[in-house]
Design an enzyme around this catalytic site. Structure first.
Site, PDB file in Angstrom:
ATOM      1  CG  ASP A  68       0.215  -1.632   8.548  1.00 18.77           C
ATOM      2  OD1 ASP A  68      -0.838  -1.581   7.879  1.00 18.77           O
ATOM      3  OD2 ASP A  68       0.952  -0.644   8.694  1.00 18.77           O
ATOM      4  CE1 TYR A 151       3.531   1.752  -4.264  1.00 20.03           C
ATOM      5  CE2 TYR A 151       2.484   0.612  -2.421  1.00 20.03           C
ATOM      6  CZ  TYR A 151       2.819   1.783  -3.069  1.00 20.03           C
ATOM      7  OH  TYR A 151       2.446   2.993  -2.534  1.00 20.03           O
ATOM      8  CE  LYS A 173       3.275 -10.956  -2.717  1.00 22.66           C
ATOM      9  NZ  LYS A 173       2.103 -10.077  -2.739  1.00 22.66           N
TER      10      LYS A 173
HETATM   11  P1  IMP Z   1      -1.522  -2.330   4.046  1.00 17.88           P
HETATM   12  O1  IMP Z   1      -0.675  -3.284   4.791  1.00 17.88           O
HETATM   13  O2  IMP Z   1      -2.816  -2.983   3.650  1.00 17.88           O
HETATM   14  O3  IMP Z   1      -1.701  -1.030   4.775  1.00 17.88           O
HETATM   15  O4  IMP Z   1      -0.798  -2.050   2.682  1.00 17.88           O
HETATM   16  C1  IMP Z   1      -0.060  -0.886   2.414  1.00 17.88           C
HETATM   17  C2  IMP Z   1       0.099  -0.712   0.929  1.00 17.88           C
HETATM   18  O5  IMP Z   1       1.053  -1.654   0.440  1.00 17.88           O
HETATM   19  C3  IMP Z   1      -1.148  -0.904   0.092  1.00 17.88           C
HETATM   20  O6  IMP Z   1      -1.097   0.025  -0.984  1.00 17.88           O
HETATM   21  C4  IMP Z   1      -1.036  -2.301  -0.430  1.00 17.88           C
HETATM   22  O7  IMP Z   1      -1.659  -2.461  -1.679  1.00 17.88           O
HETATM   23  C5  IMP Z   1       0.460  -2.465  -0.547  1.00 17.88           C
HETATM   24  N1  IMP Z   1       0.860  -3.831  -0.279  1.00 17.88           N
HETATM   25  C6  IMP Z   1       0.703  -4.532   0.887  1.00 17.88           C
HETATM   26  N2  IMP Z   1       1.182  -5.766   0.747  1.00 17.88           N
HETATM   27  C7  IMP Z   1       1.638  -5.863  -0.510  1.00 17.88           C
HETATM   28  C8  IMP Z   1       2.233  -6.928  -1.243  1.00 17.88           C
HETATM   29  O8  IMP Z   1       2.428  -8.059  -0.784  1.00 17.88           O
HETATM   30  N3  IMP Z   1       2.575  -6.643  -2.527  1.00 17.88           N
HETATM   31  C9  IMP Z   1       2.371  -5.416  -3.096  1.00 17.88           C
HETATM   32  N4  IMP Z   1       1.823  -4.408  -2.447  1.00 17.88           N
HETATM   33  C10 IMP Z   1       1.446  -4.630  -1.172  1.00 17.88           C
END
Ligand code: IMP
Length: 194
Positions: A68, A151, A173
């Protein structure tokens, strides 16, 4: 060893795959027959990561780990944080989230931010372990680049050369990212117990 990655995000799977040693086979949720949305109702990154990993272990009987991630912006008091996915609404659209972030930051003197990931590991049995990784950076004035996801087009890591994550290759990255750092902690743990 076979380990399921408890995420429906194909971008995260693509990032994590090259980080793993040859002896570790990564299974997707589809590989283990899981096609539903995973529960994610906690109010911390660690809580959500644990919840997702525990759900997959319990319902599919496989060892797994979940990730997460949140983008924490200092001038916004740490927002969007754990609510990063739904920042601009329940549709979870990256372009809308980025647009809202740039609107909120307009005129703010500081654009400092960090990405933070918590990875939770649920082996076949025993307690769930959590591992964290973070990377500092700043929010760009406008989106740049076509790589990555979420993002990435507006996040320029401090230890980089000014490019956003979306302007870097996946390998670049992975050298500094929040997720790669959390996965490195996870791998160190697995190596220590094997
Ligand atoms: P989750 O971990 O999938 O809940 O991601 C939360 C939010 O952060 C989502 O909108 C993802 O697109 C964004 N996100 C998660 N990891 C990354 C990353 O490595 N780069 C950019 N955005 C991220």
């Amino acid at each position: 060893m076979r380990l399921c990655f408890a995420s429906n995000n194909a971008h995260k799977l693509d990032e994590i795959r090259p980080l793993l040693p040859p002896g570790l086979a990564l299974l997707s949720l589809a590989d283990v027959g899981c096609h539903e949305e995973l529960p994610e109702t906690q109010d911390t990154l660690e809580g959500n990561a644990r919840q997702k990993a525990e759900y997959v272990r319990q319902h599919y009987g496989v060892a797994c780990f979940a990730d997460d991630t949140g983008l924490e912006v200092a001038a916004l008091g740490g927002a969007p944080g754990v609510y990063s996915a739904r920042y601009a609404g329940p549709q979870r659209l990256a372009a809308d989230n980025v647009a809202k972030l740039l609107r909120e930051l307009a005129g703010q003197p500081s654009r400092a931010a960090q990405f933070r990931t918590v990875v939770a590991l649920a082996l076949a049995e025993g307690p769930v372990h959590a591992f964290a990784g973070a990377v500092a950076g700043r929010i760009a004035e406008a989106p740049r680049g076509t790589g990555g996801f979420g993002y990435d087009p507006v996040f320029a890591p401090t230890e980089g050369d000014g490019r956003t994550f979306a302007e870097m290759s996946g390998a670049e990255k992975n050298q500094i990212s929040h997720r790669a750092r959390a996965v490195a902690e996870l791998l160190a743990y697995l190596a220590a117990i094997s």
